[in-house]
Structure formats: structure tokens, C-alpha cells
Write an enzyme that holds these catalytic residues in place. Sequence first.
Site, PDB file in Angstrom:
ATOM      1  CE1 TYR A   1      -3.780   2.374   0.551  1.00 33.10           C
ATOM      2  CE2 TYR A   1      -2.259   3.476   2.042  1.00 33.10           C
ATOM      3  CZ  TYR A   1      -3.426   3.482   1.301  1.00 33.10           C
ATOM      4  OH  TYR A   1      -4.232   4.590   1.306  1.00 33.10           O
TER       5      TYR A   1
ATOM      6  CD1 TRP B   1      -1.761   7.564  -0.878  1.00 34.12           C
ATOM      7  CD2 TRP B   1      -1.727   9.455  -2.078  1.00 34.12           C
ATOM      8  NE1 TRP B   1      -3.010   8.145  -0.794  1.00 34.12           N
ATOM      9  CE2 TRP B   1      -3.007   9.306  -1.519  1.00 34.12           C
ATOM     10  CE3 TRP B   1      -1.474  10.575  -2.865  1.00 34.12           C
ATOM     11  CZ2 TRP B   1      -4.049  10.228  -1.724  1.00 34.12           C
ATOM     12  CZ3 TRP B   1      -2.490  11.488  -3.072  1.00 34.12           C
ATOM     13  CH2 TRP B   1      -3.766  11.309  -2.512  1.00 34.12           C
TER      14      TRP B   1
HETATM   15  N1  LIG Z   1      -2.128   8.108  12.584  1.00 32.51           N
HETATM   16  C1  LIG Z   1      -2.532   8.206  11.331  1.00 32.51           C
HETATM   17  N2  LIG Z   1      -1.967   7.431  10.379  1.00 32.51           N
HETATM   18  C2  LIG Z   1      -2.370   7.537   9.098  1.00 32.51           C
HETATM   19  C3  LIG Z   1      -3.377   8.448   8.723  1.00 32.51           C
HETATM   20  C4  LIG Z   1      -3.974   9.237   9.736  1.00 32.51           C
HETATM   21  O1  LIG Z   1      -4.890  10.043   9.478  1.00 32.51           O
HETATM   22  N3  LIG Z   1      -3.514   9.111  11.013  1.00 32.51           N
HETATM   23  N4  LIG Z   1      -3.747   8.543   7.400  1.00 32.51           N
HETATM   24  C5  LIG Z   1      -3.565   7.369   6.573  1.00 32.51           C
HETATM   25  C6  LIG Z   1      -3.768   7.645   5.155  1.00 32.51           C
HETATM   26  S1  LIG Z   1      -5.257   8.392   4.730  1.00 32.51           S
HETATM   27  C7  LIG Z   1      -2.895   7.274   4.189  1.00 32.51           C
HETATM   28  S2  LIG Z   1      -3.361   7.415   2.542  1.00 32.51           S
HETATM   29  C8  LIG Z   1      -1.588   6.687   4.513  1.00 32.51           C
HETATM   30  C9  LIG Z   1      -0.458   7.172   3.584  1.00 32.51           C
HETATM   31  O2  LIG Z   1       0.611   6.305   3.639  1.00 32.51           O
HETATM   32  P1  LIG Z   1       1.638   6.118   2.429  1.00 32.51           P
HETATM   33  O3  LIG Z   1       0.932   6.270   1.129  1.00 32.51           O
HETATM   34  O4  LIG Z   1       2.389   4.876   2.655  1.00 32.51           O
HETATM   35  O5  LIG Z   1       2.581   7.382   2.650  1.00 32.51           O
HETATM   36  P2  LIG Z   1       3.617   8.107   1.684  1.00 32.51           P
HETATM   37  O6  LIG Z   1       4.469   8.939   2.556  1.00 32.51           O
HETATM   38  O7  LIG Z   1       2.888   8.794   0.590  1.00 32.51           O
HETATM   39  O8  LIG Z   1       4.476   6.900   1.117  1.00 32.51           O
HETATM   40  C10 LIG Z   1       4.828   6.761  -0.217  1.00 32.51           C
HETATM   41  C11 LIG Z   1       6.239   6.223  -0.304  1.00 32.51           C
HETATM   42  O9  LIG Z   1       6.535   5.959  -1.674  1.00 32.51           O
HETATM   43  C12 LIG Z   1       7.832   6.431  -1.974  1.00 32.51           C
HETATM   44  N5  LIG Z   1       7.905   6.673  -3.429  1.00 32.51           N
HETATM   45  C13 LIG Z   1       7.548   7.797  -4.096  1.00 32.51           C
HETATM   46  N6  LIG Z   1       7.760   7.644  -5.414  1.00 32.51           N
HETATM   47  C14 LIG Z   1       8.268   6.404  -5.593  1.00 32.51           C
HETATM   48  C15 LIG Z   1       8.682   5.661  -6.745  1.00 32.51           C
HETATM   49  O10 LIG Z   1       8.616   6.120  -7.876  1.00 32.51           O
HETATM   50  N7  LIG Z   1       9.140   4.390  -6.527  1.00 32.51           N
HETATM   51  C16 LIG Z   1       9.231   3.838  -5.281  1.00 32.51           C
HETATM   52  N8  LIG Z   1       9.692   2.595  -5.188  1.00 32.51           N
HETATM   53  N9  LIG Z   1       8.834   4.520  -4.192  1.00 32.51           N
HETATM   54  C17 LIG Z   1       8.362   5.775  -4.341  1.00 32.51           C
HETATM   55  C18 LIG Z   1       7.984   7.679  -1.138  1.00 32.51           C
HETATM   56  O11 LIG Z   1       9.359   8.030  -0.993  1.00 32.51           O
HETATM   57  C19 LIG Z   1       7.287   7.252   0.153  1.00 32.51           C
HETATM   58  O12 LIG Z   1       8.199   6.656   1.052  1.00 32.51           O
HETATM   59  O13 LIG Z   1      -1.252   6.998   5.869  1.00 32.51           O
HETATM   60  C20 LIG Z   1      -2.270   6.607   6.790  1.00 32.51           C
HETATM   61  N10 LIG Z   1      -1.784   6.747   8.156  1.00 32.51           N
HETATM   62  N1  LIG Z   2      -1.606  18.633   2.529  1.00 29.55           N
HETATM   63  C1  LIG Z   2      -2.029  17.360   2.515  1.00 29.55           C
HETATM   64  N2  LIG Z   2      -3.245  17.060   2.035  1.00 29.55           N
HETATM   65  C2  LIG Z   2      -3.690  15.782   2.050  1.00 29.55           C
HETATM   66  C3  LIG Z   2      -2.885  14.709   2.499  1.00 29.55           C
HETATM   67  C4  LIG Z   2      -1.593  15.044   3.013  1.00 29.55           C
HETATM   68  O1  LIG Z   2      -0.838  14.168   3.467  1.00 29.55           O
HETATM   69  N3  LIG Z   2      -1.207  16.371   3.003  1.00 29.55           N
HETATM   70  N4  LIG Z   2      -3.344  13.410   2.441  1.00 29.55           N
HETATM   71  C5  LIG Z   2      -4.459  13.117   1.534  1.00 29.55           C
HETATM   72  C6  LIG Z   2      -5.096  11.840   1.853  1.00 29.55           C
HETATM   73  S1  LIG Z   2      -4.300  10.410   1.440  1.00 29.55           S
HETATM   74  C7  LIG Z   2      -6.321  11.739   2.402  1.00 29.55           C
HETATM   75  S2  LIG Z   2      -7.037  10.215   2.643  1.00 29.55           S
HETATM   76  C8  LIG Z   2      -7.072  12.927   2.797  1.00 29.55           C
HETATM   77  C9  LIG Z   2      -7.581  12.717   4.210  1.00 29.55           C
HETATM   78  O2  LIG Z   2      -8.610  13.541   4.440  1.00 29.55           O
HETATM   79  P1  LIG Z   2      -9.204  13.621   5.903  1.00 29.55           P
HETATM   80  O3  LIG Z   2      -9.274  12.299   6.527  1.00 29.55           O
HETATM   81  O4  LIG Z   2     -10.450  14.386   5.775  1.00 29.55           O
HETATM   82  O5  LIG Z   2      -8.093  14.544   6.579  1.00 29.55           O
HETATM   83  P2  LIG Z   2      -7.491  14.733   8.045  1.00 29.55           P
HETATM   84  O6  LIG Z   2      -6.634  15.952   7.905  1.00 29.55           O
HETATM   85  O7  LIG Z   2      -6.839  13.495   8.504  1.00 29.55           O
HETATM   86  O8  LIG Z   2      -8.730  15.051   8.964  1.00 29.55           O
HETATM   87  C10 LIG Z   2      -9.538  16.202   8.792  1.00 29.55           C
HETATM   88  C11 LIG Z   2     -10.010  16.730  10.116  1.00 29.55           C
HETATM   89  O9  LIG Z   2     -10.940  15.848  10.733  1.00 29.55           O
HETATM   90  C12 LIG Z   2     -11.067  16.271  12.076  1.00 29.55           C
HETATM   91  N5  LIG Z   2     -11.496  15.165  12.940  1.00 29.55           N
HETATM   92  C13 LIG Z   2     -10.752  14.177  13.465  1.00 29.55           C
HETATM   93  N6  LIG Z   2     -11.516  13.360  14.232  1.00 29.55           N
HETATM   94  C14 LIG Z   2     -12.768  13.854  14.172  1.00 29.55           C
HETATM   95  C15 LIG Z   2     -14.017  13.466  14.758  1.00 29.55           C
HETATM   96  O10 LIG Z   2     -14.133  12.475  15.469  1.00 29.55           O
HETATM   97  N7  LIG Z   2     -15.085  14.238  14.454  1.00 29.55           N
HETATM   98  C16 LIG Z   2     -15.025  15.328  13.671  1.00 29.55           C
HETATM   99  N8  LIG Z   2     -16.124  15.996  13.425  1.00 29.55           N
HETATM  100  N9  LIG Z   2     -13.857  15.731  13.130  1.00 29.55           N
HETATM  101  C17 LIG Z   2     -12.759  15.004  13.372  1.00 29.55           C
HETATM  102  C18 LIG Z   2      -9.706  16.768  12.491  1.00 29.55           C
HETATM  103  O11 LIG Z   2      -9.844  18.002  13.182  1.00 29.55           O
HETATM  104  C19 LIG Z   2      -8.950  16.852  11.177  1.00 29.55           C
HETATM  105  O12 LIG Z   2      -8.222  18.060  11.023  1.00 29.55           O
HETATM  106  O13 LIG Z   2      -6.242  14.086   2.784  1.00 29.55           O
HETATM  107  C20 LIG Z   2      -5.513  14.213   1.578  1.00 29.55           C
HETATM  108  N10 LIG Z   2      -4.922  15.527   1.567  1.00 29.55           N
HETATM  109 MO   LIG Z   3      -5.289   8.659   2.399  1.00 30.03          MO
END
Ligand SMILES: Nc1nc2c(c(=O)[nH]1)N[C@H]1C(S)=C(S)[C@@H](COP(=O)(O)OP(=O)(O)OC[C@H]3O[C@@H](n4cnc5c(=O)[nH]c(N)nc54)[C@H](O)[C@@H]3O)O[C@H]1N2
Ligand SMILES: Nc1nc2c(c(=O)[nH]1)N[C@H]1C(S)=C(S)[C@@H](COP(=O)(O)OP(=O)(O)OC[C@H]3O[C@@H](n4cnc5c(=O)[nH]c(N)nc54)[C@H](O)[C@@H]3O)O[C@H]1N2
Ligand SMILES: [Mo]
Length: 781
Positions: free
Chosen positions: A117, A119
Site C-alpha cells: 500500500y 501513494w
Molecule cells: N495516525 C494516522 N496514520 C495515518 C493516517 C492518519 O490520518 N492518522 N492517514 C492514513 C492515510 S489516509 C494514508 S493514505 C496513509 C499514507 O501512507 P503512504 O501512502 O504509505 O505514505 P507516503 O508517505 O505517501 O508513502 C509513499 C512512499 O513511496 C515512496 N515513493 C515515491 N515515489 C516512488 C517511486 O517512484 N518508486 C518507489 N519505489 N517509491 C516511491 C515515497 O518516498 C514514500 O516513502 O497513511 C495513513 N496513516
Molecule cells: N496537505 C495534505 N493534504 C492531504 C494529504 C496530506 O498528506 N497532506 N493526504 C491526503 C489523503 S491520502 C487523504 S485520505 C485525505 C484525508 O482527508 P481527511 O481524513 O479528511 O483529513 P485529516 O486531515 O486526517 O482530517 C480532517 C479533520 O478531521 C477532524 N477530525 C478528526 N476526528 C474527528 C471526529 O471524530 N469528528 C469530527 N467531526 N472531526 C474530526 C480533524 O480536526 C482533522 O483536522 O487528505 C488528503 N490531503
Molecule cells: Mo489517504
Amino acid sequence: MKLLRHQAAASERVHSSHWGTFFVSGRPEQLLVRPNPADPDPSSLLRNIPDAARHSARIAQPVIRRGWLDGGPGPDKRRGRDEYVAVSWTEALDLAAAELQRIREQHGCGAIFGGSYGWSSAGRFHHALSQIHRFLNSIGGYTAHVASYSSGASDVILPRLFAPVLTQRTAVVWPDVAAHTELIVAFGGLAVKNAEVGAGGVGRHTVRDALQAAKARGARFVLIGPLRNDLRTALDAEWIALRPATDVAFMLGLAHTLAVEGLHDRAFLQRCCVGYEAFERYLLGESDGCPKSPEWAEPITGIRAARVRELAREMAAKHTLITMSHSLQRAEHGEQPVWMALVLAAMLGRIGMPGAGYGYSLGTTGNVGKRPPIVPMPSLPQGRNAVSSFIPVARLADMLLKPSEPFEFNGQRLHYPDIRLIYWAGGNPFHHHQNLNRLREAFSRPQTIIVNEPFWTATAAHADIVFPSTITLERDDISGSSEDNFLTPMHKVIEPYAQAKDDYEIFSELAARLGADGVYTEGLTSAQWLRRLYDDLRAQLSAKGHVAPPFEEFWDSDELELPTHDGFAGVLKRFREDPLRTPLQTPSGKIEIFSETIAGFGYADCGGHPRWIEPEEWLGSARAREFPLQLVSNQPSSRLHSQLDFASYSQETKIDGREIMRIHPDEAAKRDVADGDVVKVFNDRGAFLAVARLSREVHPGVVQVPTGAWWDPVEIPGEPQGLCARGNVNTVTRDVGTSRLAQACTGQLCLVQVERFRGAVPPVRRYAVPTQTASDTSGTP
Ligand SMILES: Nc1nc2c(c(=O)[nH]1)N[C@H]1C(S)=C(S)[C@@H](COP(=O)(O)OP(=O)(O)OC[C@H]3O[C@@H](n4cnc5c(=O)[nH]c(N)nc54)[C@H](O)[C@@H]3O)O[C@H]1N2
Ligand SMILES: Nc1nc2c(c(=O)[nH]1)N[C@H]1C(S)=C(S)[C@@H](COP(=O)(O)OP(=O)(O)OC[C@H]3O[C@@H](n4cnc5c(=O)[nH]c(N)nc54)[C@H](O)[C@@H]3O)O[C@H]1N2
Ligand SMILES: [Mo]
């Protein structure tokens, strides 16, 4: 359809990223980056690019972990603490291929976990996830994952009730919000920083302008959530600061008011939904003796009953849009708020009307709520996976720690496969997974771990064989997102760093050693693949009567703008008009307020209709006596997840390399914590350091630290599990599924305690090769 050119200077090349299109020139050590001038609101994340390409965090050559090289494959607790030995490409590829072959023969391909998994980077061809899956399929398959960390609960439940997550992303589109919405009730907010990114690229950043246009027309905004800055201050939103994880109770209070005051749209519920009656018996307390009135909700949510009642009346009177960020479902029982908000929107009866109803996930990325292109974006064919075993994506550590044990998922009883080899490319589990001390234990179990990475992330530093990958700037590609209508050439700008190779090259070499290069490459170079992907798109457009320019013309341009359609918003409009002739793809063809299917699974933690189920970790639970603060770990404003955490813009949002923790002044005072103090954030799972920032924009009882700091546990006296000096939130989060239904990630929220750190503050280490690398035997060029 239009080819666009934006007068790039002769030295500039057009390129793209998950956070937008840009023009680039200059030296590899210090690139010059200019945002696409046609983008009305380019992302600041572009500021991480200039110093990233030649940073010390890059991986220079293939390396093997000392313990694996000397002792051979096998479980090993030294992973993450070992040193690395540089080897030649030939040696590393031979060793990796032989090990894949051994596992395949001795244990079968199901013993290879290739879910991988993450991005990755923008680019339709070099997309690492597509590449690794295609490669593993070419050699016999792999244990896969389903759903995502982003929307794991919704991925499973929404298709049963309404529509698949990807489909419903266009249920409400921004132009309609700008033109029609009167009241926007935003659960979890609509943070513009989250809309800076979109998987695959964002041609135009349009969210800020759409919100502003709605505001200018007179729309009113209500933010429901623990943090004030989840909605722009310019929108003058009302902030209802409820306790995190209590939204379902709040929504039930709203629904109760609608029902008892007769403000619900009975005709819509009758015509377009099934199961309202069963839900109403629960709502009014007829089935359990407990009416879910605003007074009932008040002690749970902390929001006055009178306020709930007023809001319910206003929602019924106005053209109302309910939005919900993914974050609410990235928590224990995350299925419930997703479902309950759908029910609330159904009771208001405006689903299928422009700019109203349920905009689940609107604003969570820059592309949700755009009109989608009429053809899917080109993508690398994956082949067929001959292995059928899989896990729900966030059950990674459980799989490794409990091989063969049974678990429930979405109506099925499954068993965890017995994994011997992990191969990861394009993701960072030591960023995205919860309870990282537990994940480290889980990563000690397999016999071999292989990682392709451009950078020394904690995941690379837990692998046995590490292959250095190129970054997008070092190769040609095409970018585009399936939810956005711009296709952009991504020109190679600089040479690969040191010995880095494209993932495609790495997998081609491995496939050749495993007798599968014909299947994997089909005899094509990457340049030929780009042309094939583009020509496929051209053919699809042509089948719909649109003539796209030939590849050469596209490659010489800066963007190709594709025609769009009205998406799910159009489907919902027709559904609303005639639900029998144009049904939804749910079992009943209607919106499922009660789901016979889900009820039939008999899960205590997810029944036939939404309900308030008390989580184990919230401010009202017994555990809060020991760990009294709810940690919100949301998306970072200055990077995408963990990507380029070392780069300059990301570093600007830290203090001395450490993440900032926001805390309410009253909570800080109780702990003798002053603004700028280094604090320890901890619970019984682990501890990390952060720098306190006092803020009244944070609900009391809540602390907030963004995700994405690279995990770097330092072993110091008194901290048996180590302490992450940079402030990685997943050191303390809980690794448990949302419910038996979705088994999704619950990382957003967990309970912690905070105290002023009184010891000698361990320095934040440089982003570079982990521990000492043995002298380079291969000779870096
Ligand atoms: N506590 C907590 N944890 C969370 C979340 C949260 O809200 N709270 N959010 C979750 C969510 S929504 C998501 S989507 C995940 C994101 O988790 P990930 O998608 O695993 O996070 P990234 O940092 O985007 O990791 C992408 C990796 O790919 C590498 N990469 C980039 N380009 C290339 C390439 O061309 N080739 C190779 N081989 N590697 C490459 C980058 O260097 C990076 O290390 O995290 C989750 N974790
Ligand atoms: N700049 C930037 N943008 C991103 C990403 C990033 O890494 N950087 N990641 C992308 C990805 S993979 C994803 S999946 C999306 C994630 O999108 P989201 O999941 O919507 O994003 P978060 O910033 O994790 O959370 C948004 C807000 O939800 C609120 N929240 C947390 N818990 C609760 C709750 O119990 N109730 C309510 N009402 N609110 C709560 C928090 O205050 C938080 O700031 O964002 C995307 N956009
Ligand atoms: Mo995500």
C-alpha cells in the site's frame, strides 16, 4: 479537447506531482520550480521539490542488511537496528531473484505479501504500485490487500448503502456548491490544505475559489469538529467544537429533532430509501427504551441540546449540504458516522438536488467534487493474480503476528496467510500503519523483506534488500488523475541519482531472472509503454467521438484538457426523479437506511442501521482517566504524508526538526507546559517528542499532531521502547480495526497523556543512511 501551452522558458520542462503541475529548471541540487500559471491556487507543497533530488536522504546504491547477508533469510529482531552493506546491482538482483524463487518453490506465491500500500508518485506508467503488482503477477501472484487507509470503512460499507467511494466522489460537484448551496454542515471540516493534493495529480486547484464563491453568494458554513482551522476563517464559519468520535450521537440528536418535529421528508424516505421505520424505532427509543434526543446526546458530545435543535431546524429549512471528511471513519466504529450522515441527508430529502444532500469526502483531496473525464485515465495493465489470499489493508501487523488465525471481514470468515517474504514499493508502512512498536515486532517475523525506495525511510531501514529507485524528475512519464480532466507530460529533468534505477528496470531485471520478462515487459521499453498508454487513451476518446492529438503533439504541449461528464451527480438526479427506472447499485436499488445484508452478518459492532457505539478510546471512556487527552493525528499541511519530510517546506513547519503539538492553554496549564516546551506524548504503546504550541483553536481535551514525521525511535534510559525524537504520531496510535465489517484503519484518534519532557532532549538525527553503512564494495560512480 484542448492542448495547452503556458509559455515555458526554453530551459524549463513541464512536470507533475500529486500536488500539481509545475515547470522546472536549474541544477539537480537546487532546482527552480514554478507552478503552472493556469492553476488558480497552486500548492505550497511544490516548495519541497527544489532541494529533494540530491538530499542526503536519497539511497545511492543497492544495499543488503548485514544480518541477512551473513546469516541468510529468517526472522530477525535486528531489523530496523542493523547496518547495511553496499553491493553491486548484479549481486543484489541475483540474491533477490533467488530468494523470490526459493519462497515461490517452498511456500508458494501466497507466502509473498505484495499488497504494498502507498501513494507512490504521480505518473501513470512508473506508478510503483502498478509496477510491483504487475511484476508479482508475472511471477505467479502474491497476497494482496483490499481497500485503503484513507477510506477503509467507507470502501466496504458505502457500496452496500449508496455507491462505491470512487463513484460517490462526484455525488456533489463544486460548481453546484458555488451556485446553489445555502447551508454547508461540514463534519471534520473542509480544510483547503487537504485539497492541495490528489492522487495522480491536480490539474487545477479549485476548492478555495468554490468555497469563496458559495460564501459570496450568501452560503453559511458550520464546522463540526475538534479543530477551528479545519475551515478557512474567511468563510466565517460557526464552529461547533464537539468531542472527537462523538459525531454519531450529535447526528442522532439532529435526526431526533427532525423526526419529532415532523421536519423529515417522508416522501423521499418512502420513495428513495429502505428501512427508515426500523431506524426510527431506534431513534425514538422504541426498540431500546432510549430516545436519542439532543438531551441524550449532550453529555456525550459536549454540545448543548438547544444548539442541536436549532441547527436541525435550519438544516430542514435551507438547501443543505452535509459533508464529511474521511477522518471520522478512520476511527473505531468508523462505519457508523458515514452511515448516519447518509441517513440524516436522506431525512432532509435533498439527495440528488444540485449542491445539496450528502457530499461524503468532498474537500478531502483536490479532485473530489470535480466533473470527471469521459474516459478513464491510462493505466498499466496488472495481469492476473493467481493467488486469492488477501487482507483488509490495515490488518498488516495482525497478519504477520497471527499467521493462520481466523478473522471476520465483510461477512466472510478468513484466515491470515503465513507470509515469508514482503516486497514493498511506493509506500511507507512505518508512516501509515498504527502502533509502530508493534509493527516493528511484526516486521521481525518474515524471512525476507525487499523494498524499492528513493529515500531512506524507516521502511527502507527495516528491509533486508534495498533497491534505490529513481524519483519522477529522473524519468519520462504521463500524469493524470481519474477524477481530474488534465493529462500532463512529465519530462525527465535530471539524471538518476547515483545508481538509482526506475522501478520498471528493477522489476524487468528480476522478471528476466525468474523467466517472466516477456510477460512483464511484453518486450517494450518504457518509452514504448508511454506511447501505448497514450494511444489507448486516444482510442477510447475516439470511440466516444473525440479526436485527441498524436503522441508527439501531446508530448510537446504542457497539458491536454479532456472532456468531462456529469458524474454521479447526474446519476443521483435521475435516481431522484425515478428510483424504480434508474435504481442505485445497492441490493434494494435504493438508499439503505437499514441493510438486510449487514444485519445478516450478525456483528455486534456493526448492525443493520447506524447507531451510537461507544468506542474504547474517547474522552468519555474509562481509559481516559489514565490517558486523558484525545490525540488527533491528521494530514500534514506542508507535505504529502511522509513524502519529502526532510525537504525545506516540511521542515519550516517544525521546530528544531520536531513536529508541533497544538494544545489548549487550559490543558497546558494543568501540565505546567509553556508554549515552545518540548513535550513527551505517550501512552502504554509508546512515546514521542513534540514541541507544544498553545492554541484556543483546539478543543480542550484534544491535542493535535500531524502525521508524516519519519519514525526515528531513539533508545534512551527510562524509555524501554525508545522514543521517536521527530514526533511520529503512529508511535502511540492503536492498531485495531474499525469493526468486523470493514477492519479498517482507526489511526486518526487515540488517547494519550502529555508531560513536559524533563530529560536531556535527544537530538533529531539527520535524514540519511541508517546506522553506519559498511564501506562501499561496489564503487559508487
Ligand atoms: N495516525 C494516522 N496514520 C495515518 C493516517 C492518519 O490520518 N492518522 N492517514 C492514513 C492515510 S489516509 C494514508 S493514505 C496513509 C499514507 O501512507 P503512504 O501512502 O504509505 O505514505 P507516503 O508517505 O505517501 O508513502 C509513499 C512512499 O513511496 C515512496 N515513493 C515515491 N515515489 C516512488 C517511486 O517512484 N518508486 C518507489 N519505489 N517509491 C516511491 C515515497 O518516498 C514514500 O516513502 O497513511 C495513513 N496513516
Ligand atoms: N496537505 C495534505 N493534504 C492531504 C494529504 C496530506 O498528506 N497532506 N493526504 C491526503 C489523503 S491520502 C487523504 S485520505 C485525505 C484525508 O482527508 P481527511 O481524513 O479528511 O483529513 P485529516 O486531515 O486526517 O482530517 C480532517 C479533520 O478531521 C477532524 N477530525 C478528526 N476526528 C474527528 C471526529 O471524530 N469528528 C469530527 N467531526 N472531526 C474530526 C480533524 O480536526 C482533522 O483536522 O487528505 C488528503 N490531503
Ligand atoms: Mo489517504
